[in-house]
Scaffold this motif. Structure first.
Motif, short mmCIF file in Angstrom:
data_model
loop_
_atom_site.label_atom_id
_atom_site.label_comp_id
_atom_site.label_asym_id
_atom_site.label_seq_id
_atom_site.Cartn_x
_atom_site.Cartn_y
_atom_site.Cartn_z
N ASP A 33 11.52 7.95 9.00
CA ASP A 33 12.29 7.53 10.17
C ASP A 33 11.81 6.14 10.59
OD1 ASP A 33 13.81 7.40 12.52
OD2 ASP A 33 12.20 8.34 13.68
N PRO A 34 12.66 5.10 10.50
CA PRO A 34 12.22 3.74 10.84
C PRO A 34 11.67 3.62 12.25
CG PRO A 34 14.29 3.66 9.64
CD PRO A 34 14.02 5.11 9.94
N ALA A 35 12.26 4.33 13.21
CA ALA A 35 11.77 4.26 14.59
C ALA A 35 10.36 4.82 14.68
CB ALA A 35 12.71 5.01 15.52
N SER A 36 10.13 5.93 13.97
CA SER A 36 8.79 6.52 13.95
C SER A 36 7.80 5.58 13.28
CB SER A 36 8.83 7.86 13.22
OG SER A 36 7.54 8.38 13.06
N LEU A 37 8.22 4.92 12.19
CA LEU A 37 7.35 3.97 11.51
C LEU A 37 6.97 2.83 12.43
CD1 LEU A 37 5.97 2.88 8.94
CD2 LEU A 37 8.14 1.78 8.34
N ALA B 227 0.20 6.84 0.10
CA ALA B 227 1.48 6.94 -0.63
C ALA B 227 2.58 6.14 0.07
CB ALA B 227 1.89 8.40 -0.77
N LEU B 228 2.68 6.29 1.39
CA LEU B 228 3.70 5.54 2.13
C LEU B 228 3.40 4.05 2.09
CD1 LEU B 228 6.11 5.20 3.98
CD2 LEU B 228 4.65 5.83 5.93
N TYR B 229 2.14 3.70 2.30
CA TYR B 229 1.77 2.28 2.27
C TYR B 229 2.13 1.66 0.92
CZ TYR B 229 -0.89 -2.04 2.66
OH TYR B 229 -1.25 -3.37 2.69
N GLU B 230 1.82 2.36 -0.16
CA GLU B 230 2.10 1.82 -1.50
C GLU B 230 3.60 1.66 -1.71
OE1 GLU B 230 0.69 2.49 -6.11
OE2 GLU B 230 0.65 4.20 -4.74
N THR B 231 4.38 2.61 -1.25
CA THR B 231 5.84 2.51 -1.39
C THR B 231 6.37 1.26 -0.70
OG1 THR B 231 6.15 4.90 -1.60
CG2 THR B 231 8.04 3.62 -0.84
N ILE B 232 5.89 1.00 0.49
CA ILE B 232 6.34 -0.18 1.23
C ILE B 232 5.82 -1.46 0.58
CG2 ILE B 232 6.23 -1.40 3.44
CD1 ILE B 232 6.10 1.35 4.81
N SER B 233 4.55 -1.46 0.19
CA SER B 233 3.92 -2.69 -0.29
C SER B 233 4.42 -3.14 -1.65
CB SER B 233 2.40 -2.52 -0.34
OG SER B 233 2.02 -1.59 -1.34
N THR B 234 4.97 -2.23 -2.44
CA THR B 234 5.40 -2.60 -3.80
C THR B 234 6.86 -3.07 -3.85
OG1 THR B 234 5.80 -0.25 -4.22
CG2 THR B 234 3.72 -1.17 -5.01
N ARG C 32 16.60 -0.08 1.02
CA ARG C 32 15.53 -0.49 0.11
C ARG C 32 14.62 0.66 -0.28
NH1 ARG C 32 18.02 -4.31 -1.82
NH2 ARG C 32 16.13 -4.73 -3.03
N LEU C 33 14.73 1.78 0.43
CA LEU C 33 13.91 2.95 0.12
C LEU C 33 14.58 3.89 -0.88
CD1 LEU C 33 12.49 3.83 3.64
CD2 LEU C 33 11.16 3.06 1.66
N LYS C 34 15.82 3.60 -1.25
CA LYS C 34 16.51 4.46 -2.22
C LYS C 34 15.71 4.53 -3.51
CE LYS C 34 21.28 4.00 -0.60
NZ LYS C 34 22.66 3.52 -0.92
N GLY C 35 15.60 5.74 -4.03
CA GLY C 35 14.85 5.93 -5.26
C GLY C 35 13.36 6.16 -5.05
N THR C 36 12.91 6.15 -3.79
CA THR C 36 11.50 6.41 -3.48
C THR C 36 11.37 7.79 -2.85
OG1 THR C 36 11.41 5.62 -1.19
CG2 THR C 36 11.32 3.95 -2.94
N PRO C 37 10.16 8.36 -2.82
CA PRO C 37 9.97 9.68 -2.21
C PRO C 37 10.25 9.70 -0.70
CG PRO C 37 8.10 9.10 -3.61
CD PRO C 37 8.93 7.87 -3.47
N PHE C 38 10.33 8.51 -0.08
CA PHE C 38 10.47 8.45 1.38
C PHE C 38 11.89 8.09 1.81
CE2 PHE C 38 6.04 7.70 0.39
CZ PHE C 38 5.39 8.56 1.27
N TYR C 39 12.84 8.14 0.87
CA TYR C 39 14.20 7.70 1.19
C TYR C 39 14.79 8.46 2.37
CZ TYR C 39 19.25 7.01 0.67
OH TYR C 39 20.57 6.75 0.90
N ARG C 40 14.70 9.77 2.35
CA ARG C 40 15.31 10.57 3.41
C ARG C 40 14.32 11.01 4.48
NH1 ARG C 40 20.42 11.36 2.10
NH2 ARG C 40 21.06 11.37 -0.10
N SER C 41 13.03 10.96 4.17
CA SER C 41 12.05 11.51 5.11
C SER C 41 11.50 10.49 6.10
CB SER C 41 10.89 12.13 4.33
OG SER C 41 10.23 11.15 3.54
#
Length: 619
Positions: free
Chosen positions: A99-103, A53-60, A88-97
């Motif tokens: 953490d770029p540093a964790s990613l 799910a996270l990969y798809e959000t980033i890749s699309t 760029r994550l606004k409107g996706t399920p991962f907008y608030r959850s």
């Protein structure tokens, strides 16, 4: 003897193998059987370990895809890149959850584990495929591989480094030894043969190979003239990697199919663009890596589909062509139908495909098409050099709606720099007649490097171009100064365009809401449909809020309406209705248009209703 590595880094769609790696591996195995070629689908492992799910959000999202590895490439940009990623994550399920540093930490760990599993110094050459959304990840892996294999030759190729883009990359990043411009088979083969003789890429100029010594005017390509000579793509290592994942991560992939290369419209079009502007759609830069157009024979395409389905035990496939060939007749789709299996296919088409061909496509297993709609204004379509009309687009939308097994996706380009009030007014009028059909997706115009609009900006009311400002969030200033990148920024009267297109955006949202409200529930009829009673026709017009309308056409009115199920000229209609006074025919056509049951453009007319229940059967 050392081997060859082919690499695809994040972020392609994880659920299908790379057509680039599959085609190149098969070609090299055929032409250099004495040298082993290994394909590394790094993106698949990343997707499994990050979570699909996270990969798809980033890749699309193109910008989302370039951010994560930019932060690893340039640590000094990590905070700015993190803030940009959040927008760029606004409107996706991962907008608030998310953490770029964790990613970044997770990507670093996955990369290290993956890289350490492979003996990179066993490879004479590493070829990395860099397409849309893959530039920063490809450069990152090039540096990491170089640390582990200082003597290996690292080659970059793909649409993200075509032409001057590739030249700028090889000059900016010393880790890249050379770039392949255009398709990779022949240049990569020549590079490997050269390397086995102990010669470096820059030692002897090779057709289709760009080095730091290459001058812009020397950039060329080496293409396969007959695509039927290409071997069947080899995706075996993708399926090996998929099988190695834990069971809960398994899925049945879609397979990529390549029927052609290049754009037939770019070569065949009579350009309506300004003088000294290259042919093809004004906004398009999808074919920079190819010169001209070539297609496989229908028999070759059938053979590859059948062989890949048998080999990999999957029936879902996507044609990778910008526009699938052979859409003027049913030959290709009859060939595919003759395979006798239940395929599920995706392809891209242009408006102008007849209902008969669409039915043949549906029988062959085409369930989804991406159509080059782009505009619902003929004046704007002319400026875009699409070679189609609003009526052509409406007819395609109507015909796809009539096929219950086929869905149509399309884009509506707004804020094109040459747009004017006439274009907007035409669009709004056409939308009044389009509400019964699935709405396209509204997108703002963006400028692609190498497109006709980029090549001749003044002709398109563009006063200045350069790398898109968003790249500043990804690359240090000195690095960015030397790069030529795919998405270009531009200066034009953007505020005027936004104001012009605001009513279209509003109406498009209303269209989508109306369409969705009338397609709720397990069963639904077409929004505009008819039942044929032989001597009469009942037309049902569904509207939001149960404000439905019923119309009945008798005798000649019924015959004329059904005659216009494909677009007809006024002279054709008058000839068909011989014996009926012309003024009565014209009055009937005007009445049908006033009721939004027919659409006209110039002297051509199209009936809009669908047979109730859709096209029952595809005969």
């Amino acid at each position: 003897m050392k081997s060859i590595s082919l690499v695809s880094a994040p972020w392609p769609l994880y659920n299908r193998p790379s057509i680039q790696l599959g085609a190149l591996k098969a070609y090299l195995d055929k032409n250099l059987p004495e040298i082993k070629t290994h394909a590394h689908y790094l993106y698949l492992t990343f997707a499994a370990r990050l979570g699909y799910a996270l990969y798809e959000t980033i890749s699309t999202g193109m910008w989302r895809a370039e951010v994560p590895f930019a932060a690893l490439l340039f640590p000094e940009k990590k905070d700015e890149a993190a803030r940009f990623l959040a927008t760029r994550l606004k409107g996706t399920p991962f907008y608030r959850s998310l953490d770029p540093a964790s990613l970044s930490g997770r990507l670093t760990e996955i990369s290290r584990c993956l890289l350490d599993e492979i003996k990179w110094d066993d490879y004479l050459m590493v070829g990395i495929s860099a397409c849309l959304g893959q530039l920063t990840s490809s450069i990152y892996f090039a540096y990491e591989i170089r640390k582990r294999a200082p003597d290996s030759i690292i080659v970059l190729g793909g649409s993200a480094c075509a032409g001057k883009m590739g030249l700028s990359i090889v000059k900016t990043f010393p880790v890249i030894d050379c770039v392949v411009n255009g398709e990779g088979e022949r240049p990569l083969l020549a590079l490997i043969q050269q390397a086995t003789e102990g010669r470096k890429p820059a030692s002897t100029p090779l057709k289709g190979v760009v080095t730091r010594q290459t001058k812009p005017e020397e950039i060329d390509a080496a293409q396969i003239s007959d695509l039927d000579t290409l071997p069947l793509p080899d995706f075996s290592e993708y399926f090996r990697d998929l099988a190695s994942l834990e069971a809960k991560k398994h899925f049945i992939p879609r397979l990529p199919i390549e029927a052609s290369r290049g754009c037939w419209w770019k070569g065949a079009s009579r350009s309506s663009l300004p003088a000294k502007t290259q042919r093809g759609c004004a906004f398009c830069n999808l074919n920079l890596q190819w010169s001209g157009y070539r297609a496989k024979s229908t028999g070759k395409i059938r053979q590859e589909i059948y062989a890949l389905a048998l080999r990999h035990r999957t029936l879902s496939m996507s044609f990778m062509d910008n526009s699938i060939p052979y859409t003027k007749d049913v030959r290709l789709f009859e060939e595919i139908s003759s395979i006798g299996v239940d395929l599920r296919l995706f392809c891209e088409i242009r408006a102008g495909v007849s209902l008969g061909v669409l039915k043949s496509m549906a029988r062959a297993g085409v369930h989804e098409v991406q159509a080059g709609i782009e505009a619902l204004s003929t004046s704007l379509l002319k400026k875009l050099n699409k070679g189609t009309t609003a009526l052509d687009n409406i007819e395609l939308m109507r015909n796809c709606e009539s096929l219950e097994t086929m869905s149509l996706n399309g884009n509506l380009i707004m804020e094109f720099p040459l747009s004017d009030q006439k274009d907007v007014d035409e669009t709004l009028r056409t939308m009044d007649f389009s509400f019964p059909f699935l709405p396209p997706k509204g997108i703002s115009f963006w400028l692609g490097f190498g497109s006709p609009a980029w090549s001749n900006p003044m002709a398109f009311n563009i006063t200045r171009t350069g790398n898109h400002p968003f790249y500043r969030h990804l690359f240090p200033k000195k690095v960015l100064a030397g790069l030529v990148l795919m998405i270009q920024g531009y200066r034009a009267d953007k505020s005027l365009q936004k104001k012009l297109w605001a009513p279209v955006r509003k109406k498009l949202a209303q269209w989508a809401e109306s369409y969705d409200s009338l397609h709720t529930g397990r069963l639904h009829e077409p929004i505009l449909s008819h039942q044929d009673g032989g001597g009469f026709l009942i037309i049902r017009q569904r509207r939001p809020g149960n404000a439905h309308m019923i119309h009945r056409l008798e005798g000649a009115s019924r015959r004329i309406y059904l005659f216009c199920e494909s677009q007809r000229s006024l002279s054709e209609i008058l000839g068909f209705s011989d014996g009926i006074a012309h003024d009565k025919v014209l009055a009937f056509l005007r009445m049908m248009e006033d009721k939004r049951l027919m659409f006209s453009e110039g002297d051509r007319y199209l009936a809009l209703s669908l047979k109730a229940g859709g096209c029952r059967g595809l005969k």
